[in-house]
Design a protein around this motif. Structure first.
Motif, short mmCIF file in Angstrom:
data_model
loop_
_atom_site.label_atom_id
_atom_site.label_comp_id
_atom_site.label_asym_id
_atom_site.label_seq_id
_atom_site.Cartn_x
_atom_site.Cartn_y
_atom_site.Cartn_z
N SER A 39 24.40 19.76 -16.46
CA SER A 39 23.68 20.70 -17.46
C SER A 39 23.07 22.05 -16.70
O SER A 39 22.46 21.70 -15.67
CB SER A 39 22.82 19.98 -18.34
OG SER A 39 21.83 19.41 -17.47
N THR B 11 14.44 27.62 -19.47
CA THR B 11 14.92 26.59 -18.63
C THR B 11 14.03 26.01 -17.57
O THR B 11 13.13 26.71 -17.29
CB THR B 11 16.57 26.66 -18.14
OG1 THR B 11 16.41 27.61 -17.19
CG2 THR B 11 17.45 26.92 -19.19
N GLN C 17 15.73 28.42 -26.53
CA GLN C 17 15.22 27.45 -25.37
C GLN C 17 15.78 26.19 -25.21
O GLN C 17 16.34 25.44 -26.04
CB GLN C 17 13.64 27.27 -25.34
CG GLN C 17 13.52 26.01 -26.71
CD GLN C 17 12.27 25.48 -26.68
OE1 GLN C 17 11.20 26.20 -26.67
NE2 GLN C 17 12.22 24.38 -26.90
N ASN C 18 16.00 25.93 -23.82
CA ASN C 18 16.67 24.63 -23.37
C ASN C 18 15.95 23.99 -22.30
O ASN C 18 16.26 23.77 -21.18
CB ASN C 18 18.12 24.97 -22.94
CG ASN C 18 18.81 24.04 -22.35
OD1 ASN C 18 18.78 22.99 -22.83
ND2 ASN C 18 19.61 24.01 -21.29
N TRP C 19 14.57 23.61 -22.82
CA TRP C 19 13.87 22.95 -21.73
C TRP C 19 14.44 21.42 -21.50
O TRP C 19 14.80 20.95 -22.25
CB TRP C 19 12.52 22.66 -22.42
CG TRP C 19 11.87 23.85 -22.55
CD1 TRP C 19 11.32 24.66 -23.72
CD2 TRP C 19 11.02 24.83 -21.42
NE1 TRP C 19 10.78 25.86 -23.53
CE2 TRP C 19 10.57 26.06 -22.30
CE3 TRP C 19 11.34 25.02 -20.05
CZ2 TRP C 19 9.98 27.13 -21.37
CZ3 TRP C 19 10.93 26.03 -19.47
CH2 TRP C 19 10.25 26.96 -20.22
N SER C 20 14.10 20.99 -20.09
CA SER C 20 14.57 19.76 -19.96
C SER C 20 13.71 18.53 -20.76
O SER C 20 12.29 19.21 -21.12
CB SER C 20 14.31 19.53 -18.44
OG SER C 20 13.11 19.89 -17.84
N ASN D 7 15.29 25.54 -30.72
CA ASN D 7 14.54 24.76 -29.95
C ASN D 7 15.43 23.66 -29.51
O ASN D 7 15.72 22.59 -30.27
CB ASN D 7 13.34 24.22 -30.65
CG ASN D 7 12.32 25.10 -30.91
OD1 ASN D 7 11.72 25.97 -29.87
ND2 ASN D 7 11.97 25.63 -32.07
N ILE D 8 15.85 23.59 -28.26
CA ILE D 8 16.80 22.48 -27.85
C ILE D 8 15.90 21.98 -26.71
O ILE D 8 15.54 22.49 -25.85
CB ILE D 8 18.31 22.97 -27.62
CG1 ILE D 8 18.78 23.48 -28.69
CG2 ILE D 8 19.15 21.69 -26.64
CD1 ILE D 8 20.13 23.91 -28.57
N GLY D 9 16.16 20.53 -26.55
CA GLY D 9 15.32 19.98 -25.41
C GLY D 9 13.81 19.97 -25.58
O GLY D 9 13.26 20.16 -26.52
N LEU E 30 24.13 29.17 -27.78
CA LEU E 30 23.54 28.24 -28.47
C LEU E 30 24.83 26.95 -28.64
O LEU E 30 24.37 25.77 -28.46
CB LEU E 30 22.99 28.56 -30.11
CG LEU E 30 22.71 27.42 -30.60
CD1 LEU E 30 21.16 27.15 -29.96
CD2 LEU E 30 22.32 28.14 -32.01
N LEU F 152 25.03 25.08 -25.61
CA LEU F 152 23.67 24.10 -25.28
C LEU F 152 23.95 23.06 -26.22
O LEU F 152 23.78 21.98 -25.71
CB LEU F 152 22.35 24.88 -25.73
CG LEU F 152 22.20 26.13 -24.45
CD1 LEU F 152 20.85 26.73 -24.94
CD2 LEU F 152 21.82 25.46 -23.09
N GLU G 268 24.27 19.31 -24.72
CA GLU G 268 23.30 18.14 -25.17
C GLU G 268 24.01 16.84 -26.02
O GLU G 268 23.63 15.93 -25.51
CB GLU G 268 22.45 18.89 -26.48
CG GLU G 268 21.06 18.21 -26.75
CD GLU G 268 20.08 17.79 -25.64
OE1 GLU G 268 20.13 18.67 -24.92
OE2 GLU G 268 19.48 16.85 -25.69
#
Ligand SMILES: Nc1ncnc2c1ncn2[C@@H]1O[C@H](COP(=O)(O)OP(=O)(O)OP(=O)(O)O)[C@@H](O)[C@H]1O
Ligand SMILES: [Mg+2]
Lengths: 258, 470
Positions: B14, B237, B267-270, B295-297, B457, B460, B464
């Protein structure tokens, strides 16, 4: 049993601890159309779903071979990409995913990594097949099966089959819910796909379908097994006389009584 | 890229999940007290009013209880004493990528930032932990009088504009996390667009957390003067760490008469980041503020972008997409405060819950009694993939008085194992099937995004889904 067949060998399968298939053997060579008939609950749809790899069922013994290779250990999508197609008795609705995008993704999944499906050719082919099946063109932008009538769903299954060009197709009661005109259109669509490069298994309750899609063989399924096979005339006889006589003569209970 | 051959990276497929070892020149240590705040103020050379503002924020942070009476108990798992509040390699961002220290530059190159900048952006700010490492605006845009700098530079170089609005849209005591941000903020953007200037290409900020146990507290203030127009995009990230990381930003937008601000977040936070962000805009007469929020992650995201429609005819919009993967909680929504006649607000929220992922929508629409001709439309749609997913909707709509119209629609749809099987039977892998369903679900919203971001997006979402079937 040749390398060019869909071959089911002494298949036993269950859901939970309830056995449903109890030693089913059937061989569908490429180029042939076989029909399965049988009472409600005989296990016809279960057979179709097990071949396709439905995760709810457990195969306890036996095998399913596609062109000589066992497919039982494979994921459903891998089996599909090997050429197995199932027209569902109850097709699923997929909200938000249009028919055009769905079929496109399915075709794209068959291409090698990095290769892109050519959009113009794709749409040309899609529209041609839709026209042939009398599926209105504006259906491409509708979500898969969502709000479709029963007959529209079935036609859409055959549309997918026509686009994906499988080498083996199982049609589970594709005729149920179709009016006479739709039955003719769908049958014509199926017949157009017939040929030396495809083997078909048609599950139906009505011999009427077999007037349009004339089978090479007719099998009777009862309690998870094929108990009798014959030619097209068997379907006529079943329609006229019901299943009791076959089950008595060839079925589990019949054999025990004999 | 020649840097690719270096062996000192820990990676995963990822895209955001990699990290280079760093030596930080400035480190406020672990934990938070007055001395931490003084350290930050000293290092940044804060003017006295900023130091006082921080201290005030800190007091409020200590006073405010955790909002666990309405929000998730998971907040209690944030251990403020274990967090590092300031880490940087210096306070002055570079104007060219060549000047950016190699180890930081590598990170942004992997994330594709310089490339995107060349292709379609009017300006970029790239923040690495506490400070921007790079900040630049295209000459043509700068010549129109557009200011695009970090918050530190903004408050020092443009105090007359900065001070007027800073902390006014979101007072430091708005909530516990806005208070925390006010105490320790660092980084984020300051943007001013002069009257009538329409910035054609987006300005972008990229927020990167690199350090473990770290808290990132950027502070963004954007002012579009009368008739000005701006699109701002932010991406985020962080690599996956063993321990929790905190991201707690405050973003204030001011759209003067007739101005338009569009603020886009992808956003793609862990999955161990607590993402607790306060975002609000003021729309003056005939102005428009639009939040597009993906908002992903993250482990927990709490974010409710708001618009205060202060002038007649103002418009507010929140379009949000939240994807809660296994074990994640997306608690998102929108706040619309109508404070003038003929104001219009629109909320469209789509959430996706996967596996044990949980989505919560919280909405607040307020139209006081004395107003006329106000309209709100709220749509919240939830998609559940797998039966144990959870989704809740808490719409709070308070509309008083006559002649105001509100409309609220909510739906929940399911992608069951049966539907996934159906798609797999057509040749799609489980992950591809789920991606297709999710992309189909959000497609009508994604079409509103700039192309590059809709592609991002989609990518991502695919990642995911691949991760979720493992
Ligand atoms: N998921 C399941 N859980 C429990 N029982 C099941 C399940 N799937 C199938 N069965 C049972 O297995 C048997 C065979 O079902 P199947 O759907 O295969 O029948 P069929 O021959 O296709 O019938 P029909 O002609 O009505 O379509 C039935 O008794 C059915 O109730
Ligand atoms: Mg059936």
């Amino acid at each position: 049993m040749s390398a060019h067949s869909l071959s089911i060998r002494d298949l036993h399968a269950s859901i939970g601890d309830k056995p449903i298939l109890k030693g089913l053997t059937l061989d569908i060579p490429k180029g042939e159309v076989h029909a399965i008939m049988g009472k409600n609950g005989a296990g016809k749809s279960t057979l179709a779903k097990i071949m396709a790899g439905h995760p709810d069922y457990t195969v306890t013994s036996g095998d399913v071979l596609l062109d000589g290779e066992s497919i039982l250990g494979l994921e459903p999508d891998v089996r599909a990409r090997l050429g197995l197609f199932l027209a569902f008795q109850y097709p699923m609705e997929i909200p938000g995913v249009t028919i055009a995008n769905f079929i496109r993704a399915a075709l794209q999944a068959r291409l090698p990594e990095g290769e892109e499906l050519e959009a113009t050719d794709y749409y040309a082919k899609l529209y041609a097949k839709m026209d042939a099946l009398s599926v209105p063109r504006n259906f491409t932008s509708r979500s898969v099966n969502e709000g479709f009538s029963g007959g529209e769903k079935k036609r859409c299954e055959i549309l997918q089959m026509a686009m994906l060009e499988p080498s083996y197709a199982v049609l589970d009661e594709t005729d149920s819910g179709l009016d006479i005109d739709a039955l003719k259109i769908v049958s014509a669509g199926v017949n157009a796909l017939r040929g030396p490069n495809i083997g078909m298994l048609v599950i139906t309750h009505y011999q009427r379908l077999l007037d349009y899609i004339v089978p090479d063989k007719v099998h009777v399924m009862s309690e998870g097994r094929i108990i009798h096979s014959g030619d097209k005339d068997l379907a006529l006889k079943l329609e006229a006389e019901g299943y009791d006589w076959v089950e008595k003569q060839f079925g589990e209970s019949g054999i025990k009584a004999a | 890229m020649s840097t690719e051959t270096k062996p000192d990276i820990e990676i995963d497929r990822s895209v955001g999940d990699f990290r280079y070892e760093m030596d930080y020149a400035f480190d406020a240590g672990v934990g938070l007290n007055e001395a931490t705040i003084d350290y930050i103020s000293d290092v940044k050379g804060d003017p006295d009013w900023v130091r006082a503002f921080r201290k005030e924020g800190y007091r409020k942070f200590l006073e405010k209880p955790m909002p666990t009476h309405w929000a998730t108990k998971d907040l209690e798992n944030i251990v403020f004493e274990n967090i590092r509040y300031y880490l940087s390699q210096g306070q002055v961002p570079k104007r060219t990528w060549d000047e950016v220290p190699d180890d930081i530059k590598k990170t942004f190159e992997r994330l594709g930032i310089p490339e995107q900048e060349r292709k379609f952006l009017a300006g970029v700010e790239a923040q690495f932990d506490s400070e921007a490492a790079y900040s630049n605006i295209k000459a043509a845009v700068g010549e129109q009088g557009v200011i695009f700098v970090g918050s530190t530079e903004g408050l020092k170089e443009h105090p007359e504009i900065f001070k007027k609005w800073f902390g006014k849209v979101i007072p430091s005591g708005d909530n516990k996390f806005s208070a925390l941000n006010s105490a320790v903020f660092s980084g984020g953007s300051f943007i001013y667009v002069p009257p009538g200037v329409k910035v054609k290409h987006p300005l972008q900020a990229y927020f990167r957390i690199n350090a473990q146990n770290f808290g990132q507290f950027e502070r963004t203030l954007i002012i579009a003067d009368e008739g000005a127009e701006l699109t701002y995009m932010e991406g985020c990230t962080a690599p996956k760490f063993e321990t929790a990381t905190l991201h707690s930003a405050v973003v204030e937008l001011v759209a003067m008469k007739g101005a338009k601000i569009q603020y886009i977040t992808v956003q793609n936070w862990s999955s161990n980041v607590f993402n607790l962000v306060t975002k609000r805009g003021i729309a003056h007469e005939d102005a428009e503020v639009k939040w597009i929020d993906c908002n992903i992650g993250s482990r927990l995201t709490m974010k409710y972008p708001g618009v205060v429609m202060k002038g007649k005819g103002a418009r507010g919009e929140v379009v949000s997409i939240a994807l809660a993967g296994d074990g994640q909680h997306q608690d998102t929504g929108a706040k619309m405060i109508h404070a003038a006649d003929n104001t219009t607000s629109n909320i469209i929220s789509k959430s996706i819950s996967l596996g044990s992922g949980r989505s919560t929508y919280r909405g607040m629409v307020h139209v006081p009694k004395h107003l006329k001709g106000c309209k709100n439309n709220t749509e919240c749609d939830a998609l559940l993939i797998n039966s144990h997913s959870r989704t809740d909707t808490y719409p709070a709509i308070s509309v008083r008085g006559q002649g105001n119209a509100v409309q609220h629609e909510a739906s929940v749809s399911q992608i069951s194992a049966e539907q996934i099987f159906y798609m797999q039977q057509r040749g799609l892998s489980e992950a591809a099937a789920m991606s297709l369903a999710v992309n189909g679900f959000v497609n009508d919203l994604v079409q509103q995004f700039p192309m590059e971001y809709s592609v991002e997006l989609k990518r991502l979402i695919d990642l995911e889904m691949e991760g979720s079937v493992g």
